[in-house]
Design an enzyme around this catalytic site. Sequence first.
Site, PDB file in Angstrom:
ATOM      1  N   HIS A 181       0.825  -1.220   0.000  1.00  0.00           N
ATOM      2  CA  HIS A 181       0.000   0.000   0.000  1.00  0.00           C
ATOM      3  C   HIS A 181       0.855   1.264   0.000  1.00  0.00           C
ATOM      4  CE1 HIS A 181      -3.000   2.989   0.932  1.00  0.00           C
ATOM      5  NE2 HIS A 181      -2.432   3.231   2.115  1.00  0.00           N
ATOM      6  N   HIS A 193       3.872   6.883   5.659  1.00  0.00           N
ATOM      7  CA  HIS A 193       2.664   7.576   6.122  1.00  0.00           C
ATOM      8  C   HIS A 193       1.801   6.757   7.070  1.00  0.00           C
ATOM      9  CE1 HIS A 193       0.504   5.411   2.844  1.00  0.00           C
ATOM     10  NE2 HIS A 193      -0.562   5.626   3.580  1.00  0.00           N
ATOM     11  N   GLU A 221       0.830   5.349  12.597  1.00  0.00           N
ATOM     12  CA  GLU A 221      -0.555   4.972  12.872  1.00  0.00           C
ATOM     13  C   GLU A 221      -0.716   3.479  13.149  1.00  0.00           C
ATOM     14  OE1 GLU A 221      -4.628   4.907  10.232  1.00  0.00           O
ATOM     15  OE2 GLU A 221      -3.297   6.642  10.044  1.00  0.00           O
ATOM     16  N   ASP A 222       0.032   2.626  12.431  1.00  0.00           N
ATOM     17  CA  ASP A 222      -0.214   1.179  12.468  1.00  0.00           C
ATOM     18  C   ASP A 222       0.924   0.347  13.043  1.00  0.00           C
ATOM     19  OD1 ASP A 222      -2.702   1.583  11.293  1.00  0.00           O
ATOM     20  OD2 ASP A 222      -1.911   1.418   9.258  1.00  0.00           O
ATOM     21  N   ASP A 231      -3.250   8.436  -1.000  1.00  0.00           N
ATOM     22  CA  ASP A 231      -3.632   7.349  -0.102  1.00  0.00           C
ATOM     23  C   ASP A 231      -5.078   6.923  -0.353  1.00  0.00           C
ATOM     24  OD1 ASP A 231      -3.507   5.653   2.330  1.00  0.00           O
ATOM     25  OD2 ASP A 231      -4.827   7.177   3.173  1.00  0.00           O
TER      26      ASP A 231
END
Length: 729
Positions: A102, A126, A130-131, A191
């Site tokens: 991704h 990016h 967050e993950d 995104d």
Amino acid sequence: MSAEATNPATPGPVTDPVHGPAATPAARRKARPRLDLRRLGRVALLGAPARDRLPDAIGHVVDTHRAHHPDADLEPLRRAYVLAESSHRGQMRKSGEPYITHPLAVTLILAELGAETTTLTASLLHDTVEDTDVTLTQVGAEFGEEVRYLVDGVTKLEKVDYGAAAEPETFRKMLVATGNDVRVMSIKLADRLHNMRTLGVMRPEKQARIAKVTRDVLIPLAERLGVQALKTELEDMVFAILHPEEYDHTRALIGENAARATDPLSDVVTDVRAVLQDADISAEVLVRPRHFVSVHRVSRKRGQLRGADFGRVLVLVAEDADCYAVLGELHTCMTPVVSEFKDFIAVPKFNLYQSLHTAVARPDGQVVEVLIRTHQMHQVAEAGVVALGNPYAPGTEESPAEGERIDPTRPGWLSRLLDWQRAAPDPDTFWSTLREDLAQDREITVFRPDGGTLGLPEGATCVDAAYAQYGEDAHACIGARVNGRLATLSTVLKDGDTVQLLMGQDPASEPSREWLDHAHTPAARIAIQRWLATHPTPGDRADGPRDSEEAAEPAGSGTGTEPASRGTAPATALGGPRPGADVVLDPPGGSVRLAGCCTPVPPDAVTGFAVRGGVVTVHRAECAAVARMKSAGRAEIAVRWGESSECRVTLVAESFVRPHLLADLTEAMALEGAEIVSAIVEPPSQQRVRHTYTVQLPDASQLPALMRAMRNVPGVFDVNRARHAETAP
């Protein structure tokens, strides 16, 4: 944008089957070997490569990046990929590929648009904060403050902390970050594009929810930032998800057009090339097919489509002057449709777009649209702010003050958005207002008297201009002049208007509830709503008294509000009858009275006419009734002013609505020695009020000073002697 889509139901970029993949620059980019996400997934599973060479997985990204930036330093990309791959290792997308595919696909989309290395580095990272366990501090330490800022800008807020407000607050955070660096939104758009390409693995209801947010928020943002390449593909995918039947119908129309034996667009391309070759103008002439949504819109507008409706002719040249040279040749050698001409080079659109638009008519009646621009303009038209590279690179702008970032690409609409979002009281208000704001997709520019400009959405009024210029101080606005003429605050402004806003001097000035009916910008609406919420008025009497007695109360009575009666206030006598100026007949004898239609006072030129009972009515010589009576054969009677200088006169004042106006106006009249005999204050109309006063003056010579004093009252824009349309006596 050649990342493989795993959702066969959603459309990819539209290409014309007749002209093949080489018809446009975008199609030529797609002619490069396609990115195989499954192959990249296998490469990613092998782990990180040696430190002295680039990973095979980002080879396609690197090749694309070098095509735009041959001298780019690729080391940050290598290190960013190594960190992203190791951090996401073991994570899988719902489509089945390793998660690293991704950020690779998102980065490729941006590389194809010409994004510089810093943006691509942040794009690879990016989702790490967050993950994964990667922190912003770590990103900043390894890649610098700019990359850290970009990654932070696109990192979502946690639902566990924000609940249902997580999505709107994430967008608020992202837009604030975009205000300092537009590259934040570039990464978010890429995104979302890749996520939309792989949306087929989601449940239908989730597809629809994501598609609606994309339609309402991200597509308008892509349009405003000028990133047409992303906007058009997002539009087509949203179209397929939310309107599948219409999408299938449009696809069928495009297929039918592709099967036609003749193509008027190709014929016009051939003709244009010949014209420009004869004129010795070097140009690239291409067919630019319309995407699905564009074809659908044209179909709804024009009904039955013909071959020329499925695309446009694009002419690319080297210099700005060549654009106008091409235009001149086409209008000379072909049949132009002059009404279709637009010059977006001299006056660019608010999203940086520049081009000349025209159209030529074929012998069979089909009209072909032609776009003329330079290669640089075309790159900006496709990639928008992404094509501008790094706006913060040294030497591109004057050095900003310490702690301050200056973005030369920051457009007016974004500045306005950042202003009003601060005043949004809650996430729901922000979310709904954001969608409304982004739905206003056209912008106008109006000029201030000092030469400055205001950028406003199309349909904006003087109310919107007031809040755009003065913020909450616009509560004191009492009117405006548009192009030198007095105008109400509800007046809709046009592109190029000059607007002078008239501000009241009373610190207690307040907005009217009616202003909400004329406020179109979020900044104006939120400011007015906030004021009304904190200043409730019993019975909605914010505009002042409703009865004629209160409206006509004289100065010094304590009233300080603006009348807002719903019916015309009757004349209110404020004193006993007093004589008017002394008028004598010539020769003397008989009785006279002053005409109420024109209320003559010394030293007006006057004349008289006899009425029933032998009374002579005295009119101003210029009174309309005089002309009517003379034309009817009525005999004039000579009259003249006597020695008495006292007079009674009726004055009409026109004003804007504002608090305390009546008190200020009557006080000004009293200071000039005028005694108010009667007053009529009509109900407000479009923020204007009409006042009619009959006053007694001790000396007629005071009348000019009285009228000047009344005009000087803030909010009063005109004072005149009464001119009644009265029938002749």
